[in-house]
Motif scaffolding. Structure first.
Motif, PDB file in Angstrom:
ATOM      1  N   PRO A   1     114.194  24.354 135.681  1.00  0.00           N
ATOM      2  CA  PRO A   1     114.595  25.460 136.511  1.00  0.00           C
ATOM      3  C   PRO A   1     113.934  25.604 137.781  1.00  0.00           C
ATOM      4  N   GLU A   2     112.608  25.420 138.023  1.00  0.00           N
ATOM      5  CA  GLU A   2     112.034  25.774 139.124  1.00  0.00           C
ATOM      6  C   GLU A   2     112.305  24.701 140.124  1.00  0.00           C
ATOM      7  N   LEU A   3     112.482  23.504 139.671  1.00  0.00           N
ATOM      8  CA  LEU A   3     112.918  22.119 140.650  1.00  0.00           C
ATOM      9  C   LEU A   3     114.267  22.299 140.814  1.00  0.00           C
ATOM     10  N   VAL A   4     115.149  22.885 140.138  1.00  0.00           N
ATOM     11  CA  VAL A   4     116.736  22.971 140.376  1.00  0.00           C
ATOM     12  C   VAL A   4     116.720  23.916 141.216  1.00  0.00           C
ATOM     13  N   ALA A   5     116.012  24.963 141.181  1.00  0.00           N
ATOM     14  CA  ALA A   5     116.387  26.308 142.110  1.00  0.00           C
ATOM     15  C   ALA A   5     115.793  26.104 143.456  1.00  0.00           C
ATOM     16  N   ALA A   6     114.689  25.164 143.477  1.00  0.00           N
ATOM     17  CA  ALA A   6     114.110  24.935 144.958  1.00  0.00           C
ATOM     18  C   ALA A   6     114.920  24.025 145.516  1.00  0.00           C
ATOM     19  N   VAL A   7     115.665  23.029 144.922  1.00  0.00           N
ATOM     20  CA  VAL A   7     116.506  22.159 145.793  1.00  0.00           C
ATOM     21  C   VAL A   7     117.680  22.799 146.047  1.00  0.00           C
ATOM     22  N   SER A   8     118.489  23.721 145.369  1.00  0.00           N
ATOM     23  CA  SER A   8     119.481  24.498 145.625  1.00  0.00           C
ATOM     24  C   SER A   8     119.165  25.408 146.945  1.00  0.00           C
ATOM     25  N   GLU A   9     118.034  26.147 146.883  1.00  0.00           N
ATOM     26  CA  GLU A   9     117.641  27.135 147.556  1.00  0.00           C
ATOM     27  C   GLU A   9     117.431  26.472 149.042  1.00  0.00           C
ATOM     28  N   ALA A  10     116.988  25.201 149.222  1.00  0.00           N
ATOM     29  CA  ALA A  10     116.697  24.487 150.312  1.00  0.00           C
ATOM     30  C   ALA A  10     117.795  24.015 151.099  1.00  0.00           C
ATOM     31  N   GLY A  11     119.157  24.349 150.183  1.00  0.00           N
ATOM     32  CA  GLY A  11     120.321  23.667 150.896  1.00  0.00           C
ATOM     33  C   GLY A  11     120.929  22.464 150.210  1.00  0.00           C
ATOM     34  N   GLY A  12     120.133  21.810 149.328  1.00  0.00           N
ATOM     35  CA  GLY A  12     120.493  20.642 148.482  1.00  0.00           C
ATOM     36  C   GLY A  12     121.300  20.993 147.206  1.00  0.00           C
ATOM     37  N   LEU A  13     121.427  20.162 146.196  1.00  0.00           N
ATOM     38  CA  LEU A  13     122.056  20.713 144.928  1.00  0.00           C
ATOM     39  C   LEU A  13     121.192  20.329 143.739  1.00  0.00           C
ATOM     40  N   GLY A  14     120.692  21.057 143.121  1.00  0.00           N
ATOM     41  CA  GLY A  14     119.798  21.034 141.971  1.00  0.00           C
ATOM     42  C   GLY A  14     120.521  20.582 140.830  1.00  0.00           C
ATOM     43  N   PHE A  15     119.877  20.053 139.734  1.00  0.00           N
ATOM     44  CA  PHE A  15     120.906  19.511 138.543  1.00  0.00           C
ATOM     45  C   PHE A  15     119.943  19.883 137.447  1.00  0.00           C
ATOM     46  N   LEU A  16     120.311  20.744 136.295  1.00  0.00           N
ATOM     47  CA  LEU A  16     119.743  20.447 134.939  1.00  0.00           C
ATOM     48  C   LEU A  16     120.290  19.413 134.320  1.00  0.00           C
ATOM     49  N   ALA A  17     119.404  19.051 133.226  1.00  0.00           N
ATOM     50  CA  ALA A  17     119.526  17.707 132.405  1.00  0.00           C
ATOM     51  C   ALA A  17     119.812  18.281 131.250  1.00  0.00           C
ATOM     52  N   ALA A  18     120.956  18.439 130.516  1.00  0.00           N
ATOM     53  CA  ALA A  18     121.031  18.825 129.050  1.00  0.00           C
ATOM     54  C   ALA A  18     120.914  17.927 128.007  1.00  0.00           C
ATOM     55  N   GLY A  19     120.688  16.641 128.446  1.00  0.00           N
ATOM     56  CA  GLY A  19     120.393  15.469 127.552  1.00  0.00           C
ATOM     57  C   GLY A  19     119.240  15.751 126.674  1.00  0.00           C
ATOM     58  N   TYR A  20     119.129  15.382 125.397  1.00  0.00           N
ATOM     59  CA  TYR A  20     118.107  15.720 124.376  1.00  0.00           C
ATOM     60  C   TYR A  20     117.843  17.135 123.953  1.00  0.00           C
ATOM     61  N   LEU A  21     118.319  18.085 124.662  1.00  0.00           N
ATOM     62  CA  LEU A  21     117.929  19.494 124.771  1.00  0.00           C
ATOM     63  C   LEU A  21     118.980  20.126 123.561  1.00  0.00           C
ATOM     64  N   THR A  22     118.412  21.206 123.034  1.00  0.00           N
ATOM     65  CA  THR A  22     119.370  21.960 121.940  1.00  0.00           C
ATOM     66  C   THR A  22     120.338  22.488 122.930  1.00  0.00           C
ATOM     67  N   PRO A  23     121.579  23.040 122.685  1.00  0.00           N
ATOM     68  CA  PRO A  23     122.188  23.822 123.350  1.00  0.00           C
ATOM     69  C   PRO A  23     121.649  25.098 123.503  1.00  0.00           C
ATOM     70  N   ASP A  24     120.742  25.570 122.716  1.00  0.00           N
ATOM     71  CA  ASP A  24     120.194  26.867 123.006  1.00  0.00           C
ATOM     72  C   ASP A  24     119.154  26.892 124.232  1.00  0.00           C
ATOM     73  N   ALA A  25     118.485  25.610 124.096  1.00  0.00           N
ATOM     74  CA  ALA A  25     117.398  25.367 124.979  1.00  0.00           C
ATOM     75  C   ALA A  25     118.272  25.063 126.477  1.00  0.00           C
ATOM     76  N   VAL A  26     119.467  24.505 126.609  1.00  0.00           N
ATOM     77  CA  VAL A  26     120.188  24.311 127.936  1.00  0.00           C
ATOM     78  C   VAL A  26     120.492  25.775 128.447  1.00  0.00           C
ATOM     79  N   ARG A  27     120.863  26.732 127.523  1.00  0.00           N
ATOM     80  CA  ARG A  27     121.536  28.021 127.842  1.00  0.00           C
ATOM     81  C   ARG A  27     120.199  28.868 128.403  1.00  0.00           C
ATOM     82  N   ASP A  28     118.876  28.629 127.975  1.00  0.00           N
ATOM     83  CA  ASP A  28     117.803  29.444 128.377  1.00  0.00           C
ATOM     84  C   ASP A  28     117.450  28.718 129.827  1.00  0.00           C
ATOM     85  N   GLN A  29     117.628  27.463 129.948  1.00  0.00           N
ATOM     86  CA  GLN A  29     117.430  27.094 131.076  1.00  0.00           C
ATOM     87  C   GLN A  29     118.148  27.439 132.542  1.00  0.00           C
TER      88      GLN A  29
END
Ligand code: FMN
Length: 362
Positions: free
Chosen positions: A24-52
């Motif tokens: 989340p820190e990487l994604v937020a930093a990129v989006s805050e800087a004007g780019g587009l950050g991306f979370l990766a749901a692969g291999y995570l449980t759906p609950d872990a994705v929701r938390d992120q």
């Protein structure tokens, strides 16, 4: 349609990187800087994705994306998987671990789709295939911009017909898994890569610039270009070649906000090069060349996610010579730089590269 992409201050997308890298820190930093950050749901449980997702939203009000693996055909040559498992027993002994069960799962597909619908994620991207048209329609009606990763003009046409808003054209220079829709046997082992005649079928291995040309000629959707981009000048190059934005993964591996393991970080600058292999997961992916990749690429079967589960304990043992060190061809240019600084530097360097090129052409 005005998509999130058109509104980015900097047309740079930080690629989704599964395996704990896209925090989340990487994604937020990129989006805050004007780019587009991306979370990766692969291999995570759906609950872990929701938390992120919630953690990211607590850090930024800017748009960001979530990437989901599309489940494919899991019918595989069972005897080839058994032979590969037998071969890997020595590796398991070496690291004092048990091989995992070579099972096929769908990585929580339905639950992850429900989650991005319920959470109204601004951008949802897919790799390893193209979801059915009704899935893409539901996401679009729900307000998400839908991105489908493609590696050929044929895949671009399929994704456009299914209703994608944007395509991500992934050149063969790219780090990590190839986003190819299917996983046909006889290609993309290191052996096949060295032998261009090994297979006459379409190889889905075009470099980013020719692929971008093919895809923008085949469909009229905005295209994000990915693969081996290692500088602001590279970002400028794909924009000039018709891309709506540039997607970079490997270069963000060096950011302190990324969850890149220390052994992976160290190897990025030290390793001699990369190769595409099925040795770790049963699907072609580009990683830094190490002992495991060298010893098993030629015989690893096309069996995903079976081989992913089989090798998990070996990869987790912590030896960089047996870890999947995903990286693109630009890995030598990775620097330790906060993500916001990297986005700003890419933007500034892209501007000066464009200005220099314009002067050259006047
Ligand atoms: C460590 C790593 C993990 C990746 N994981 C994913 C993923 O989970 N989903 C995805 O769509 N692409 C993934 N990719 C591929 C990226 O989306 C992108 O195509 C690639 O990083 C671009 O090439 P580059 O690494 O040379 O910049 C990954 C790439 C790397 C390097």
């Amino acid at each position: 349609v005005v998509s999130v992409l058109d509104e980015l201050v900097v047309p740079v997308v930080a690629a989704p990187m599964a395996g704990g890298i896209s925090t989340p820190e990487l994604v937020a930093a990129v989006s805050e800087a004007g780019g587009l950050g991306f979370l990766a749901a692969g291999y995570l449980t759906p609950d872990a994705v929701r938390d992120q997702l919630h953690a990211t939203r607590a850090l930024t009000g800017k748009p960001f994306g979530v990437n989901i693996f599309v489940p494919g055909d899991t019918a595989v040559d069972e005897s080839a998987v058994d032979r590969y498992a037998a071969r890997l027993t020595a590796e398991a002994h070496r690291y004092g671990v048990y091989l995992g069960d070579a099972i096929a799962d769908d990585d929580g597909w339905a639950a992850k789709l429900d989650l991005v619908l319920a959470e109204r994620v601004p951008v949802v991207s897919f790799t390893f295939g193209c979801p059915d048209a009704d899935v893409l329609a539901r996401l679009r009606e729900n307000g998400s911009t839908v991105v489908v990763t493609v590696t050929s003009a044929a895949e671009a046409r399929l994704a456009a017909a299914a209703g994608a808003d944007v395509l991500c054209a992934q050149g063969q220079e790219a780090g990590g898994h190839r986003g190819t829709f299917d996983n046909p046997p006889a290609e993309s082992s290191v052996a096949a890569e060295l032998d261009p005649d090994a297979d006459s079928a379409p190889r889905n291995d075009m470099g980013v610039l020719p692929l971008l040309r093919e895809v923008t000629s085949a469909v009229s959707l905005p295209v994000v270009a990915a693969g081996g981009l290692g500088s602001g000048a590279d970002v400028a190059a794909v924009l000039v070649a018709g891309a709506a934005a540039a997607q970079l993964g490997t270069l963000f591996l060096g950011c302190p906000e990324a969850g890149t393991k220390p052994a992976h970080r160290a190897a990025l600058t030290e390793a001699a090069g990369t190769a595409v292999t099925r040795a770790f997961t049963g699907r072609p992916a580009r990683g830094l060349v190490n002992r495991f990749l060298r010893q098993h690429s030629a015989v690893a079967p096309a069996a995903y996610p079976h081989v992913h589960h089989l090798t998990k304990s070996i990869r987790a043992a912590g030896d960089p010579e047996a870890m999947s060190l995903w990286a693109g061809q630009g890995h030598h240019f990775v620097r330790e730089l906060p993500a916001a600084d990297l986005v700003r530097q890419l933007a500034a360097d892209a501007r000066s590269a464009l200005a220099a090129a314009t002067r050259r052409m006047l």
